[in-house]
Design a protein around this motif. Structure first.
Motif, PDB file in Angstrom:
ATOM      1  N   ALA A  28       0.825  -1.207   0.000  1.00 40.18           N
ATOM      2  CA  ALA A  28       0.000   0.000   0.000  1.00 40.18           C
ATOM      3  C   ALA A  28       0.858   1.256   0.000  1.00 40.18           C
ATOM      4  CB  ALA A  28      -0.931  -0.010   1.225  1.00 40.18           C
ATOM      5  N   GLN A  29       1.951   1.241   0.755  1.00 41.54           N
ATOM      6  CA  GLN A  29       2.832   2.400   0.797  1.00 41.54           C
ATOM      7  C   GLN A  29       3.488   2.636  -0.554  1.00 41.54           C
ATOM      8  OE1 GLN A  29       3.147   4.552   3.213  1.00 41.54           O
ATOM      9  NE2 GLN A  29       4.592   5.796   2.064  1.00 41.54           N
ATOM     10  N   GLN A  30       3.941   1.548  -1.218  1.00 44.50           N
ATOM     11  CA  GLN A  30       4.534   1.685  -2.546  1.00 44.50           C
ATOM     12  C   GLN A  30       3.520   2.253  -3.522  1.00 44.50           C
ATOM     13  OE1 GLN A  30       7.685   1.079  -3.677  1.00 44.50           O
ATOM     14  NE2 GLN A  30       8.279   0.861  -1.564  1.00 44.50           N
ATOM     15  N   TYR A  31       2.292   1.778  -3.447  1.00 44.15           N
ATOM     16  CA  TYR A  31       1.245   2.273  -4.342  1.00 44.15           C
ATOM     17  C   TYR A  31       0.976   3.751  -4.104  1.00 44.15           C
ATOM     18  CZ  TYR A  31      -3.323   2.733  -6.498  1.00 44.15           C
ATOM     19  OH  TYR A  31      -4.383   3.139  -7.246  1.00 44.15           O
ATOM     20  N   ARG A  32       0.938   4.149  -2.832  1.00 44.20           N
ATOM     21  CA  ARG A  32       0.657   5.531  -2.495  1.00 44.20           C
ATOM     22  C   ARG A  32       1.774   6.446  -2.959  1.00 44.20           C
ATOM     23  NH1 ARG A  32      -1.110   4.330   2.114  1.00 44.20           N
ATOM     24  NH2 ARG A  32       0.820   4.593   3.266  1.00 44.20           N
ATOM     25  N   ASN A  33       3.031   6.011  -2.860  1.00 43.43           N
ATOM     26  CA  ASN A  33       4.160   6.826  -3.292  1.00 43.43           C
ATOM     27  C   ASN A  33       4.213   6.963  -4.795  1.00 43.43           C
ATOM     28  OD1 ASN A  33       4.996   7.185  -0.701  1.00 43.43           O
ATOM     29  ND2 ASN A  33       6.596   5.635  -0.752  1.00 43.43           N
ATOM     30  N   THR A  34       3.758   5.934  -5.524  1.00 40.84           N
ATOM     31  CA  THR A  34       3.932   5.930  -6.968  1.00 40.84           C
ATOM     32  C   THR A  34       2.735   6.495  -7.702  1.00 40.84           C
ATOM     33  OG1 THR A  34       5.204   3.914  -6.648  1.00 40.84           O
ATOM     34  CG2 THR A  34       4.587   4.460  -8.901  1.00 40.84           C
ATOM     35  N   THR A  35       1.530   6.216  -7.222  1.00 40.61           N
ATOM     36  CA  THR A  35       0.339   6.638  -7.928  1.00 40.61           C
ATOM     37  C   THR A  35      -0.616   7.338  -6.983  1.00 40.61           C
ATOM     38  OG1 THR A  35       0.608   4.656  -9.271  1.00 40.61           O
ATOM     39  CG2 THR A  35      -1.472   5.843  -9.486  1.00 40.61           C
ATOM     40  N   PRO A  36      -0.452   8.641  -6.771  1.00 41.49           N
ATOM     41  CA  PRO A  36      -1.387   9.371  -5.938  1.00 41.49           C
ATOM     42  C   PRO A  36      -2.781   9.372  -6.560  1.00 41.49           C
ATOM     43  CG  PRO A  36       0.635  10.607  -6.267  1.00 41.49           C
ATOM     44  CD  PRO A  36       0.659   9.451  -7.218  1.00 41.49           C
ATOM     45  N   GLY A  37      -3.766   9.747  -5.779  1.00 44.43           N
ATOM     46  CA  GLY A  37      -5.131   9.722  -6.243  1.00 44.43           C
ATOM     47  C   GLY A  37      -5.459  10.873  -7.169  1.00 44.43           C
ATOM     48  N   PRO A  38      -6.743  11.066  -7.483  1.00 43.86           N
ATOM     49  CA  PRO A  38      -7.152  12.123  -8.377  1.00 43.86           C
ATOM     50  C   PRO A  38      -6.826  13.495  -7.805  1.00 43.86           C
ATOM     51  CG  PRO A  38      -8.892  10.481  -8.076  1.00 43.86           C
ATOM     52  CD  PRO A  38      -7.821  10.196  -7.064  1.00 43.86           C
ATOM     53  N   LEU A  39      -6.998  14.526  -8.642  1.00 44.68           N
ATOM     54  CA  LEU A  39      -6.696  15.879  -8.205  1.00 44.68           C
ATOM     55  C   LEU A  39      -7.537  16.234  -6.998  1.00 44.68           C
ATOM     56  CD1 LEU A  39      -6.556  17.689 -11.649  1.00 44.68           C
ATOM     57  CD2 LEU A  39      -4.689  16.705 -10.334  1.00 44.68           C
ATOM     58  N   ILE A  40      -6.889  16.852  -5.995  1.00 44.93           N
ATOM     59  CA  ILE A  40      -7.554  17.143  -4.740  1.00 44.93           C
ATOM     60  C   ILE A  40      -7.272  18.576  -4.350  1.00 44.93           C
ATOM     61  CG2 ILE A  40      -7.561  14.783  -3.898  1.00 44.93           C
ATOM     62  CD1 ILE A  40      -4.982  15.312  -2.454  1.00 44.93           C
ATOM     63  N   SER A  41      -7.809  18.997  -3.213  1.00 45.77           N
ATOM     64  CA  SER A  41      -7.614  20.358  -2.765  1.00 45.77           C
ATOM     65  C   SER A  41      -6.172  20.606  -2.347  1.00 45.77           C
ATOM     66  CB  SER A  41      -8.547  20.650  -1.576  1.00 45.77           C
ATOM     67  OG  SER A  41      -8.133  19.878  -0.457  1.00 45.77           O
ATOM     68  N   ASP A  42      -5.805  21.889  -2.262  1.00 46.59           N
ATOM     69  CA  ASP A  42      -4.437  22.247  -1.886  1.00 46.59           C
ATOM     70  C   ASP A  42      -4.079  21.694  -0.523  1.00 46.59           C
ATOM     71  OD1 ASP A  42      -4.171  23.559  -4.232  1.00 46.59           O
ATOM     72  OD2 ASP A  42      -4.571  25.558  -3.428  1.00 46.59           O
ATOM     73  N   GLN A  43      -5.018  21.773   0.442  1.00 44.58           N
ATOM     74  CA  GLN A  43      -4.705  21.339   1.795  1.00 44.58           C
ATOM     75  C   GLN A  43      -4.474  19.835   1.853  1.00 44.58           C
ATOM     76  OE1 GLN A  43      -4.149  23.343   4.375  1.00 44.58           O
ATOM     77  NE2 GLN A  43      -3.519  21.545   5.512  1.00 44.58           N
ATOM     78  N   LEU A  44      -5.351  19.055   1.179  1.00 42.51           N
ATOM     79  CA  LEU A  44      -5.166  17.612   1.158  1.00 42.51           C
ATOM     80  C   LEU A  44      -3.903  17.234   0.426  1.00 42.51           C
ATOM     81  CD1 LEU A  44      -8.806  16.366   0.495  1.00 42.51           C
ATOM     82  CD2 LEU A  44      -7.533  16.312   2.635  1.00 42.51           C
ATOM     83  N   LEU A  45      -3.597  17.941  -0.665  1.00 37.47           N
ATOM     84  CA  LEU A  45      -2.371  17.642  -1.406  1.00 37.47           C
ATOM     85  C   LEU A  45      -1.150  17.937  -0.557  1.00 37.47           C
ATOM     86  CD1 LEU A  45      -1.147  16.804  -4.115  1.00 37.47           C
ATOM     87  CD2 LEU A  45      -1.120  19.216  -4.742  1.00 37.47           C
ATOM     88  N   LEU A 412      -2.356  14.936 -25.403  1.00 36.33           N
ATOM     89  CA  LEU A 412      -2.904  15.107 -24.058  1.00 36.33           C
ATOM     90  C   LEU A 412      -4.015  14.108 -23.785  1.00 36.33           C
ATOM     91  CD1 LEU A 412      -3.463  18.300 -22.114  1.00 36.33           C
ATOM     92  CD2 LEU A 412      -5.505  16.952 -22.560  1.00 36.33           C
ATOM     93  N   ASN A 413      -4.004  13.549 -22.564  1.00 38.86           N
ATOM     94  CA  ASN A 413      -5.082  12.691 -22.081  1.00 38.86           C
ATOM     95  C   ASN A 413      -6.092  13.587 -21.358  1.00 38.86           C
ATOM     96  OD1 ASN A 413      -6.763  10.806 -20.964  1.00 38.86           O
ATOM     97  ND2 ASN A 413      -5.214   9.780 -19.738  1.00 38.86           N
ATOM     98  N   PRO A 414      -7.278  13.806 -21.915  1.00 46.54           N
ATOM     99  CA  PRO A 414      -8.206  14.781 -21.320  1.00 46.54           C
ATOM    100  C   PRO A 414      -8.875  14.313 -20.041  1.00 46.54           C
ATOM    101  CG  PRO A 414      -9.216  13.725 -23.214  1.00 46.54           C
ATOM    102  CD  PRO A 414      -7.799  13.213 -23.150  1.00 46.54           C
ATOM    103  N   THR A 415      -8.871  12.997 -19.770  1.00 49.36           N
ATOM    104  CA  THR A 415      -9.585  12.481 -18.592  1.00 49.36           C
ATOM    105  C   THR A 415      -8.702  11.538 -17.787  1.00 49.36           C
ATOM    106  OG1 THR A 415     -10.547  10.733 -19.975  1.00 49.36           O
ATOM    107  CG2 THR A 415     -11.876  12.731 -19.603  1.00 49.36           C
ATOM    108  N   PRO A 416      -7.602  12.016 -17.225  1.00 47.50           N
ATOM    109  CA  PRO A 416      -6.768  11.135 -16.391  1.00 47.50           C
ATOM    110  C   PRO A 416      -7.455  10.852 -15.068  1.00 47.50           C
ATOM    111  CG  PRO A 416      -5.970  13.379 -16.255  1.00 47.50           C
ATOM    112  CD  PRO A 416      -7.085  13.387 -17.272  1.00 47.50           C
ATOM    113  N   VAL A 417      -7.056   9.743 -14.427  1.00 44.22           N
ATOM    114  CA  VAL A 417      -7.663   9.364 -13.149  1.00 44.22           C
ATOM    115  C   VAL A 417      -6.671   9.456 -11.995  1.00 44.22           C
ATOM    116  CG1 VAL A 417      -9.410   7.874 -14.182  1.00 44.22           C
ATOM    117  CG2 VAL A 417      -7.165   6.933 -13.635  1.00 44.22           C
ATOM    118  N   GLY A 418      -5.488   9.914 -12.238  1.00 41.92           N
ATOM    119  CA  GLY A 418      -4.508  10.017 -11.157  1.00 41.92           C
ATOM    120  C   GLY A 418      -3.218  10.625 -11.653  1.00 41.92           C
ATOM    121  N   ARG A 419      -2.143  10.303 -10.955  1.00 44.16           N
ATOM    122  CA  ARG A 419      -0.812  10.770 -11.343  1.00 44.16           C
ATOM    123  C   ARG A 419       0.151   9.596 -11.332  1.00 44.16           C
ATOM    124  NH1 ARG A 419      -0.923  14.978  -6.996  1.00 44.16           N
ATOM    125  NH2 ARG A 419      -2.124  16.743  -7.804  1.00 44.16           N
ATOM    126  N   ASN A 420       1.109   9.650 -12.251  1.00 45.20           N
ATOM    127  CA  ASN A 420       2.221   8.700 -12.229  1.00 45.20           C
ATOM    128  C   ASN A 420       3.461   9.482 -12.667  1.00 45.20           C
ATOM    129  OD1 ASN A 420       3.603   6.197 -12.027  1.00 45.20           O
ATOM    130  ND2 ASN A 420       3.517   5.992 -14.243  1.00 45.20           N
TER     131      ASN A 420
END
Length: 540
Positions: A28-45, A412-420
């Motif tokens: 889970a930690q490796q996944y979290r470090n490599t692929t964060p979730g969708p775009l979120i608020s500044d504070q959560l980011l 450009l990918n217009p509908t990404p679901v996260g970051r890598n």
């Protein structure tokens, strides 16, 4: 005294569960470090970034694009949030320049923004009010500061003056020391100078990207741009890396060009309203183009421009400056109506619907055409056949390398679901032409696929192997414990005279054949004393 069987069973089960949970937490930690979730608020980011602090060498700037009107003039600003001095939050316009500047508080508010005394400063003070002010406490410098608005044409008059300070600037959870200007007078929006274009460059006062690299916060001076000039969309600028979820396929790459962001000129085709294409148009005389991160429009050669406005049905406006043209804001073109730019096989398709810019203030219902002929861009006609800005960024993902004057363009990918994010630069950095984007459809709402680094994969293999070994050893231990528990206890033998023993074996074959032979009901235990046979040479 040993543990009971139930206790041993509990210990074994606990060990197995603990090992499984540890391995699951590692994955889970490796996944979290490599692929964060969708775009979120500044504070959560910011909170997520602090949790992922170890090993991170990039900065993500969340951006928004807006047309800002003030004093009858429209500004086109890409805005991001930063924190100065640990507790002062400002919203600054991003610029390719090297200089960062902010308005001063409280002196400039009382003096420069006094509406009764200085009504001509209204527009600049509106911009500063949106950005918020900075209090320079205890770190004031005496040397003067000045800033020019134009970053490709430095002949424009000064638009901000004041003095220099040095303080901490934080974005995406990363702090960096930066020298920036504190303005006492200004006539434009306060800015964060990334330091992409070689204008106002000063080794004593590096731009933001240079400061990040010098202080070890990023490994390479790269800037990746995603949808940062579209209204009502959260855009991203990644410093020090590239996000492969934001584009598809391979990048078209140029290296060791004249300046960062310079690329080969594309071949061009224009669709008509039947879906057929006109062109291609070549550029033998001016084979270069440039990516301009903040150009509000797309600048193209005049012959292509004339054919494009014919296909669009655009028309001139009375009193228009710089040959501006307008389109009905409610005009809807077919999806097949496109301006197609071909960069050596990487094809960027710009929809006609995305060529409409801001609604014209003096012409309600009409929107400015965000395309201009290159010849009206200051000094550009001598060098570049295209200036790639505005609508181009709604169809292309771009990467600019400051260190080696490189650039990359992808679809450009217009509908990404996260970051890598792949970090660029350093001795072991990945080359741009080796990186591939996400070719899978991103229109579904399913979670992004798990991506692990080679180190993460090795760690998962080790963790799973450890769990299996512990399970096998524990199983063997438990099985042997059960075997010892259920083995029958055999009593020790009684020492009785042979003549009193009820189960007497015959001592010889003759004895066994006689009528007085005793039937054996039980065998002697295995540990009975051996029977002595008669020696072969006994005399009879």
């Amino acid at each position: 005294m040993g543990l009971s069987a139930i206790t041993r069973l509990r210990v074994v089960a606990f060990i197995q569960i603990a090992c499984f949970l540890l391995s699951f937490a590692y994955v889970a930690q490796q996944y979290r470090n490599t692929t964060p979730g969708p775009l979120i608020s500044d504070q959560l980011l910011l909170t997520s970034s602090k949790a992922r602090r170890a090993g991170k060498s990039h900065v993500v700037l969340l951006t928004e694009f807006s047309y800002i009107r003030g004093g009858g003039v429209a500004d086109f600003d890409v805005i991001t949030n930063i924190t100065i001095g640990g507790n002062q939050d400002l919203r600054l316009s991003v610029t390719p320049q090297h200089i960062t500047w902010v308005p001063q508080e409280p002196g400039s508010v009382v003096d420069f923004c006094n509406v009764q005394r200085n009504p001509q400063n209204e527009r600049g003070c509106e911009a500063a009010g949106r950005s918020r002010y900075y209090k320079a406490t205890g770190n004031t410098r005496t040397d003067s500061f000045s800033f020019n608005e134009g970053y490709l044409d430095v002949s424009i008059n000064e638009t901000a003056t004041g003095y220099w300070v040095e303080d901490t600037i934080a974005a995406d959870g990363i702090d960096v020391r930066l020298q920036f200007g504190v303005a006492l007078r200004w006539h434009s929006s306060p800015v964060l100078g990334l330091g992409i274009q070689p204008v106002n460059q000063n080794q004593r006062r590096p731009g933001y990207i240079d400061a990040l690299k010098q202080q070890g916060k990023i490994t390479g001076r790269f800037c990746s741009l995603y949808n940062h000039m579209s209204e009502d969309v959260v855009g991203e600028i990644v410093l020090g890396g590239i996000d492969t979820d934001k584009f598809r396929g391979r990048l078209a790459v140029w290296q060791k060009m004249g300046i960062p962001g310079e690329v080969g000129a594309p071949a061009v085709r224009i669709s008509n309203r039947t879906g057929q294409l006109m062109g291609p148009y070549g550029n033998p005389e001016q084979p270069l183009a440039v990516i301009d991160p903040l150009a509000r429009a797309l600048f193209i050669p005049n012959d292509i421009y004339e054919d494009l406005i014919t296909e669009l049905g655009a028309f001139g406006l009375q009193g228009s400056r710089n040959r501006s043209l307008g389109l009905p804001c409610d005009q809807i073109y077919a999806v097949e109506d496109i301006l197609e730019l071909n960069f050596g096989g990487t094809i960027i398709k710009i929809q006609f619907n995305h060529l409409k810019g801001i609604e014209l203030k003096d012409s309600p219902g009409l929107c400015e055409l965000s395309v201009f002929p290159t010849e009206i861009f200051p000094d550009v006609a001598k060098r570049w056949s295209f200036v790639l800005g505005g609508p181009f960024f709604r169809a292309a993902y771009t990467v600019i390398g400051v260190e080696d004057n490189s650039a990359g363009i992808g679809v450009l990918n217009p509908t990404p679901v996260g970051r890598n994010i792949i970090e660029l630069g350093g001795n072991f950095g990945t080359s741009l032409d080796k990186i591939e984007g996400d070719d899978h459809s991103s229109s579904s709402l399913s979670a992004p696929a798990l991506r692990l680094s080679p180190g993460g994969i090795a760690g998962v293999v080790i963790a799973v192997t450890f769990v299996l070994i512990v399970a096998i050893v524990s199983g063997v231990y438990f099985w042997r414990s059960r075997k010892r528990r259920f083995m029958p206890d055999i009593p020790l033998p009684q020492s009785l005279p042979p003549e009193l023993t009820p189960d007497v074996r015959p001592m010889s074959e003759l004895e066994a054949k006689g009528p007085a032979a005793v039937h054996v009901l039980h065998e002697l235990p295995a540990y009975s004393a051996p029977v002595q046979e008669l020696e072969a040479n006994t005399n009879r």
